[in-house]
Scaffold this motif. Sequence first.
Motif, PDB file in Angstrom:
ATOM      1  N   PRO A  81      -5.712   4.687  -1.445  1.00  0.00           N
ATOM      2  CA  PRO A  81      -5.019   4.629   0.143  1.00  0.00           C
ATOM      3  C   PRO A  81      -5.063   3.231   0.623  1.00  0.00           C
ATOM      4  O   PRO A  81      -4.191   2.872   1.328  1.00  0.00           O
ATOM      5  CB  PRO A  81      -6.404   5.441   0.634  1.00  0.00           C
ATOM      6  CG  PRO A  81      -7.629   5.257  -0.073  1.00  0.00           C
ATOM      7  CD  PRO A  81      -6.976   5.339  -1.525  1.00  0.00           C
ATOM      8  N   LEU A  82      -6.030   2.306   0.072  1.00  0.00           N
ATOM      9  CA  LEU A  82      -5.934   0.779   0.498  1.00  0.00           C
ATOM     10  C   LEU A  82      -4.648   0.069   0.231  1.00  0.00           C
ATOM     11  O   LEU A  82      -3.793  -0.365   0.975  1.00  0.00           O
ATOM     12  CB  LEU A  82      -7.228   0.128   0.059  1.00  0.00           C
ATOM     13  CG  LEU A  82      -7.122  -1.459   0.262  1.00  0.00           C
ATOM     14  CD1 LEU A  82      -7.266  -1.548   1.834  1.00  0.00           C
ATOM     15  CD2 LEU A  82      -8.139  -2.227  -0.463  1.00  0.00           C
ATOM     16  N   GLY A  83      -4.062   0.178  -1.011  1.00  0.00           N
ATOM     17  CA  GLY A  83      -2.870  -0.355  -1.807  1.00  0.00           C
ATOM     18  C   GLY A  83      -1.946   0.256  -0.802  1.00  0.00           C
ATOM     19  O   GLY A  83      -1.011  -0.325  -0.205  1.00  0.00           O
ATOM     20  N   ILE A  84      -1.639   1.648  -0.675  1.00  0.00           N
ATOM     21  CA  ILE A  84      -0.690   2.286  -0.098  1.00  0.00           C
ATOM     22  C   ILE A  84      -0.550   1.980   1.437  1.00  0.00           C
ATOM     23  O   ILE A  84       0.481   1.834   1.952  1.00  0.00           O
ATOM     24  CB  ILE A  84      -0.742   3.560  -0.315  1.00  0.00           C
ATOM     25  CG1 ILE A  84      -0.221   3.903  -1.945  1.00  0.00           C
ATOM     26  CG2 ILE A  84       0.663   4.226   0.447  1.00  0.00           C
ATOM     27  CD1 ILE A  84      -0.247   5.271  -2.187  1.00  0.00           C
ATOM     28  N   GLY A  85      -1.812   2.105   2.040  1.00  0.00           N
ATOM     29  CA  GLY A  85      -1.979   1.813   3.351  1.00  0.00           C
ATOM     30  C   GLY A  85      -1.740   0.507   4.058  1.00  0.00           C
ATOM     31  O   GLY A  85      -0.998   0.352   4.930  1.00  0.00           O
ATOM     32  N   MET A  86      -2.052  -0.495   3.150  1.00  0.00           N
ATOM     33  CA  MET A  86      -1.648  -1.854   3.433  1.00  0.00           C
ATOM     34  C   MET A  86      -0.155  -2.143   3.364  1.00  0.00           C
ATOM     35  O   MET A  86       0.546  -3.018   4.255  1.00  0.00           O
ATOM     36  CB  MET A  86      -2.426  -2.999   2.511  1.00  0.00           C
ATOM     37  CG  MET A  86      -4.014  -2.799   2.840  1.00  0.00           C
ATOM     38  SD  MET A  86      -4.248  -3.496   4.595  1.00  0.00           S
ATOM     39  CE  MET A  86      -4.431  -1.861   5.499  1.00  0.00           C
TER      40      MET A  86
END
Length: 254
Positions: free
Chosen positions: A10-15
């Motif tokens: 979620p961090l990668g996609i979210g950023m």
Amino acid sequence: MELGSIIGLPLGIGMVLAGMLIEGGKLQSIMGISPFMIVIGGALGATLLDTPFQAAMQGLKMLALCFKGGHHHPEALVEQIVKLAGIARKDGLLALEKEREAIEDPLLKEALKFAIDGLEPNLVSAILESRTSFRSHAAQAAAKFWATFAGYCPTVGILGAVLGLINVMQHLDNPSEIGPGIATAFIATVYGVGFSNLVFMPVGNKLKALVGHEEHYFEMVRVGVKDIQQGTSPSIIASHLMAIIDQEPKEEGA
């Protein structure tokens, strides 16, 4: 739970999405059913053609492992084998029969059965090595499925973009459709690069790492049981096993 995966995905996609929104983009601008079908469907088809079907199905099943993490605990295994070695040195290998019933690890349980039955240490080691080698090979092939999937996605994404541009070129008589048409065409490229580098490639690499940890665990069982059969002292066994996972044995009372 594998916190790196749970946080990282979620961090990668979210950023990436947050950065796009900050720059004034809209989520609707990168939504598209047909680009998704072209990229994911096309890349999946190519991957299935590239990969043995059994390995592909195993790869899909192993996806959960990327988030659940491995169920093997090397430090606990060291303690267990050292305990078994102490019993064997004091009371003999036959005394391990009672201890064996309480062991949950199927590989260790089977290995001890061979030892208790009187098989030669080298033979027990060879049997375990053959069985774990097959399991490791199958797991590596399953993990490779995701790396292969990741490799095809960007190329199929470019294919989708080219197909979209061909469609745009057929409507040059209508200038109002050119801009949106080009934008839609490049969504396929975004999907190809995004899914490859933010999802599939990291999943493949994580599974390869987990399979590698499992191979070390198998090696520890093989070496530990062989040392028990040979009457090696528990302290030496502890050092031997900890060397496999590159750790120092803990001091008494530490």
